[in-house]
Design a protein around this motif. Structure first.
Motif, PDB file in Angstrom:
ATOM      1  N   THR A  35       5.289  15.878   5.993  1.00 45.20           N
ATOM      2  CA  THR A  35       6.153  17.055   6.035  1.00 45.20           C
ATOM      3  C   THR A  35       7.474  16.681   6.692  1.00 45.20           C
ATOM      4  O   THR A  35       7.575  15.657   7.370  1.00 45.20           O
ATOM      5  N   ASP A  36       8.467  17.509   6.481  1.00 41.01           N
ATOM      6  CA  ASP A  36       9.759  17.305   7.124  1.00 41.01           C
ATOM      7  C   ASP A  36       9.618  17.782   8.565  1.00 41.01           C
ATOM      8  O   ASP A  36       9.294  18.929   8.812  1.00 41.01           O
ATOM      9  N   GLY A  37       9.799  16.885   9.508  1.00 38.69           N
ATOM     10  CA  GLY A  37       9.633  17.225  10.915  1.00 38.69           C
ATOM     11  C   GLY A  37       8.473  16.455  11.514  1.00 38.69           C
ATOM     12  O   GLY A  37       8.221  15.305  11.178  1.00 38.69           O
ATOM     13  N   TYR A  38       7.742  17.106  12.399  1.00 39.37           N
ATOM     14  CA  TYR A  38       6.663  16.468  13.144  1.00 39.37           C
ATOM     15  C   TYR A  38       5.467  16.169  12.253  1.00 39.37           C
ATOM     16  O   TYR A  38       5.006  17.031  11.509  1.00 39.37           O
ATOM     17  N   ASN A  39       4.978  14.920  12.323  1.00 41.73           N
ATOM     18  CA  ASN A  39       3.816  14.503  11.543  1.00 41.73           C
ATOM     19  C   ASN A  39       2.745  13.866  12.420  1.00 41.73           C
ATOM     20  O   ASN A  39       2.044  12.955  11.992  1.00 41.73           O
ATOM     21  N   GLY A  40       2.612  14.364  13.646  1.00 39.53           N
ATOM     22  CA  GLY A  40       1.651  13.810  14.588  1.00 39.53           C
ATOM     23  C   GLY A  40       0.206  14.013  14.178  1.00 39.53           C
ATOM     24  O   GLY A  40      -0.695  13.402  14.748  1.00 39.53           O
ATOM     25  N   ASN A  41      -0.018  14.859  13.191  1.00 36.81           N
ATOM     26  CA  ASN A  41      -1.380  15.092  12.708  1.00 36.81           C
ATOM     27  C   ASN A  41      -1.858  13.993  11.771  1.00 36.81           C
ATOM     28  O   ASN A  41      -3.024  13.919  11.438  1.00 36.81           O
ATOM     29  N   LEU A  42      -0.943  13.120  11.331  1.00 34.74           N
ATOM     30  CA  LEU A  42      -1.312  12.038  10.426  1.00 34.74           C
ATOM     31  C   LEU A  42      -1.793  10.823  11.218  1.00 34.74           C
ATOM     32  O   LEU A  42      -1.351  10.581  12.332  1.00 34.74           O
ATOM     33  N   THR A  43      -2.680  10.067  10.601  1.00 34.22           N
ATOM     34  CA  THR A  43      -3.205   8.875  11.272  1.00 34.22           C
ATOM     35  C   THR A  43      -2.219   7.716  11.136  1.00 34.22           C
ATOM     36  O   THR A  43      -1.323   7.726  10.286  1.00 34.22           O
ATOM     37  N   SER A  44      -2.410   6.709  11.963  1.00 38.43           N
ATOM     38  CA  SER A  44      -1.592   5.498  11.869  1.00 38.43           C
ATOM     39  C   SER A  44      -1.765   4.852  10.504  1.00 38.43           C
ATOM     40  O   SER A  44      -0.812   4.316   9.927  1.00 38.43           O
ATOM     41  N   LYS A  45      -2.979   4.905   9.990  1.00 37.30           N
ATOM     42  CA  LYS A  45      -3.256   4.317   8.676  1.00 37.30           C
ATOM     43  C   LYS A  45      -2.451   5.022   7.590  1.00 37.30           C
ATOM     44  O   LYS A  45      -1.880   4.376   6.705  1.00 37.30           O
ATOM     45  N   GLN A  46      -2.396   6.354   7.646  1.00 38.98           N
ATOM     46  CA  GLN A  46      -1.634   7.103   6.646  1.00 38.98           C
ATOM     47  C   GLN A  46      -0.146   6.765   6.738  1.00 38.98           C
ATOM     48  O   GLN A  46       0.498   6.481   5.726  1.00 38.98           O
ATOM     49  N   ASN A  47       0.396   6.816   7.940  1.00 36.75           N
ATOM     50  CA  ASN A  47       1.812   6.513   8.126  1.00 36.75           C
ATOM     51  C   ASN A  47       2.127   5.073   7.741  1.00 36.75           C
ATOM     52  O   ASN A  47       3.146   4.798   7.110  1.00 36.75           O
ATOM     53  N   GLY A  48       1.264   4.150   8.118  1.00 34.57           N
ATOM     54  CA  GLY A  48       1.475   2.747   7.793  1.00 34.57           C
ATOM     55  C   GLY A  48       1.416   2.477   6.307  1.00 34.57           C
ATOM     56  O   GLY A  48       2.151   1.631   5.788  1.00 34.57           O
ATOM     57  N   SER A  49       0.557   3.212   5.605  1.00 32.54           N
ATOM     58  CA  SER A  49       0.463   3.006   4.161  1.00 32.54           C
ATOM     59  C   SER A  49       1.757   3.422   3.476  1.00 32.54           C
ATOM     60  O   SER A  49       2.191   2.781   2.520  1.00 32.54           O
ATOM     61  N   VAL A  50       2.396   4.484   3.969  1.00 29.49           N
ATOM     62  CA  VAL A  50       3.659   4.922   3.385  1.00 29.49           C
ATOM     63  C   VAL A  50       4.731   3.857   3.604  1.00 29.49           C
ATOM     64  O   VAL A  50       5.399   3.422   2.669  1.00 29.49           O
ATOM     65  N   GLY A  51       4.878   3.399   4.829  1.00 29.43           N
ATOM     66  CA  GLY A  51       5.877   2.379   5.135  1.00 29.43           C
ATOM     67  C   GLY A  51       5.616   1.079   4.396  1.00 29.43           C
ATOM     68  O   GLY A  51       6.536   0.461   3.852  1.00 29.43           O
ATOM     69  N   GLY A  52       4.377   0.659   4.352  1.00 34.41           N
ATOM     70  CA  GLY A  52       4.025  -0.580   3.676  1.00 34.41           C
ATOM     71  C   GLY A  52       4.289  -0.522   2.184  1.00 34.41           C
ATOM     72  O   GLY A  52       4.803  -1.472   1.594  1.00 34.41           O
ATOM     73  N   TYR A  53       3.973   0.617   1.576  1.00 32.83           N
ATOM     74  CA  TYR A  53       4.195   0.759   0.140  1.00 32.83           C
ATOM     75  C   TYR A  53       5.682   0.856  -0.181  1.00 32.83           C
ATOM     76  O   TYR A  53       6.138   0.369  -1.213  1.00 32.83           O
ATOM     77  N   MET A  54       6.454   1.473   0.731  1.00 31.72           N
ATOM     78  CA  MET A  54       7.906   1.522   0.550  1.00 31.72           C
ATOM     79  C   MET A  54       8.475   0.100   0.511  1.00 31.72           C
ATOM     80  O   MET A  54       9.279  -0.228  -0.364  1.00 31.72           O
ATOM     81  N   VAL A  55       8.046  -0.720   1.450  1.00 30.78           N
ATOM     82  CA  VAL A  55       8.528  -2.102   1.504  1.00 30.78           C
ATOM     83  C   VAL A  55       8.132  -2.853   0.236  1.00 30.78           C
ATOM     84  O   VAL A  55       8.947  -3.563  -0.357  1.00 30.78           O
ATOM     85  N   LYS A  56       6.893  -2.679  -0.196  1.00 31.59           N
ATOM     86  CA  LYS A  56       6.425  -3.347  -1.410  1.00 31.59           C
ATOM     87  C   LYS A  56       7.288  -2.973  -2.609  1.00 31.59           C
ATOM     88  O   LYS A  56       7.712  -3.834  -3.383  1.00 31.59           O
TER      89      LYS A  56
END
Length: 74
Positions: A35-56
């Motif tokens: 969501t736009d704003g705070y995403n503290g409810n998401l896990t590190s795995k979820q956030n990391g998958s987004v960043g990792g896939y962006m880089v890929k």
């Protein structure tokens, strides 16, 4: 110790909105409820998958660009 400000600064500030759109597009593709704003409810795995896939995806796009007609520049 945390001052709630990100040290993650865009090298090209003009690209920030495009990167944000890209981030939400990738999150949607992966099924991550970003969501736009705070995403503290998401896990590190979820956030990391987004960043990792962006880089890929960015690396793949750059490789395609480098291999199409720009040979001999390096």
């Amino acid at each position: 110790m945390s001052n709630n400000s990100s040290s993650n600064k865009a090298v090209v500030p003009e690209a920030k909105s495009a990167l944000d759109r890209f981030k939400f597009e990738v999150a949607n593709e992966l099924g991550v409820p970003l969501t736009d704003g705070y995403n503290g409810n998401l896990t590190s795995k979820q956030n990391g998958s987004v960043g990792g896939y962006m880089v890929k995806k960015m690396i793949e796009a750059q490789e395609r660009q480098m291999s199409s007609g720009s040979q001999g520049q390096y």
